[in-house]
Design a protein around this motif. Structure first.
Motif, PDB file in Angstrom:
ATOM      1  N   SER A   1       0.874  -1.219   0.120  1.00 46.14           N
ATOM      2  CA  SER A   1      -0.082   0.035  -0.069  1.00 46.14           C
ATOM      3  C   SER A   1       1.009   1.208   0.071  1.00 46.14           C
ATOM      4  O   SER A   1       1.907   1.082   0.495  1.00 46.14           O
ATOM      5  CB  SER A   1      -1.053  -0.051   1.535  1.00 46.14           C
ATOM      6  N   GLY A   2       0.207   2.214  -0.541  1.00 46.35           N
ATOM      7  CA  GLY A   2       1.094   3.537  -0.323  1.00 46.35           C
ATOM      8  C   GLY A   2       0.400   4.605  -1.617  1.00 46.35           C
ATOM      9  O   GLY A   2      -0.614   4.467  -1.857  1.00 46.35           O
TER      10      GLY A   2
ATOM     11  N   ARG B   1      -2.099  12.678  -7.104  1.00 44.56           N
ATOM     12  CA  ARG B   1      -1.651  11.509  -6.237  1.00 44.56           C
ATOM     13  C   ARG B   1      -2.776  10.394  -6.722  1.00 44.56           C
ATOM     14  O   ARG B   1      -3.923  10.317  -7.184  1.00 44.56           O
ATOM     15  CB  ARG B   1      -1.929  11.799  -4.872  1.00 44.56           C
ATOM     16  N   VAL B   2      -2.035   9.049  -6.812  1.00 40.85           N
ATOM     17  CA  VAL B   2      -2.857   7.828  -6.936  1.00 40.85           C
ATOM     18  C   VAL B   2      -2.434   6.920  -5.889  1.00 40.85           C
ATOM     19  O   VAL B   2      -1.370   6.818  -5.403  1.00 40.85           O
ATOM     20  CB  VAL B   2      -2.210   7.340  -8.356  1.00 40.85           C
ATOM     21  N   ASN B   3      -3.524   6.350  -5.316  1.00 41.58           N
ATOM     22  CA  ASN B   3      -3.305   5.375  -4.164  1.00 41.58           C
ATOM     23  C   ASN B   3      -3.529   3.825  -4.755  1.00 41.58           C
ATOM     24  O   ASN B   3      -3.934   3.606  -5.635  1.00 41.58           O
ATOM     25  CB  ASN B   3      -4.513   5.511  -3.227  1.00 41.58           C
ATOM     26  N   VAL B   4      -2.331   3.056  -4.002  1.00 47.00           N
ATOM     27  CA  VAL B   4      -2.129   1.727  -4.392  1.00 47.00           C
ATOM     28  C   VAL B   4      -2.746   0.957  -3.289  1.00 47.00           C
ATOM     29  O   VAL B   4      -2.128   1.236  -2.087  1.00 47.00           O
ATOM     30  CB  VAL B   4      -0.734   1.765  -4.744  1.00 47.00           C
TER      31      VAL B   4
ATOM     32  N   VAL C   1      -5.764   0.477  -7.857  1.00 46.61           N
ATOM     33  CA  VAL C   1      -5.138   1.811  -8.017  1.00 46.61           C
ATOM     34  C   VAL C   1      -6.240   2.755  -8.498  1.00 46.61           C
ATOM     35  O   VAL C   1      -7.040   2.599  -9.248  1.00 46.61           O
ATOM     36  CB  VAL C   1      -4.143   1.751  -9.196  1.00 46.61           C
ATOM     37  N   SER C   2      -6.168   4.014  -7.648  1.00 47.33           N
ATOM     38  CA  SER C   2      -7.281   4.789  -7.476  1.00 47.33           C
ATOM     39  C   SER C   2      -6.800   6.052  -7.507  1.00 47.33           C
ATOM     40  O   SER C   2      -5.812   6.520  -6.923  1.00 47.33           O
ATOM     41  CB  SER C   2      -8.334   4.486  -6.592  1.00 47.33           C
TER      42      SER C   2
END
Length: 94
Positions: free
Chosen positions: A5-6, A49-52, A40-41
């Protein structure tokens, strides 16, 4: 169990294009043996920013899927990232 995550920061104005390049990766990951979840959002507050989030049954499964990593087009859009592996010893309902 393994959680990845990150976040990833992409060049200003490129997030939608970056996310479009991730659709096939998400489809492949979710069909890959050992993948429990893969997302991936877009971040709701930061436009670059893209959250994983990934959940894998084992490190072996994750490494088998990873291969060589992102392609050059994706790598060119990334300006910074903070993504970590988290080894989980137990899980339960929230």
């Amino acid at each position: 169990m393994l959680i990845v995550s990150g976040w990833i920061k992409v060049a200003p104005g490129t997030r939608d294009g970056y996310l479009k390049t991730c659709v096939e990766v998400v489809e492949k990951a979710r069909a890959f043996p050992g993948c429990v979840d893969f997302a991936v959002s877009a971040d709701l507050l930061d436009p670059d920013r893209v959250n994983v989030y990934e959940q894998w049954q084992s490190e072996v499964d994750l490494d088998a899927f990873r291969g060589s990593g992102p392609d050059d087009d994706q790598t060119d859009m990334i300006t910074s990232a903070e993504v970590a592996r988290h080894h989980i010893s137990s899980t339960g309902p929230a």
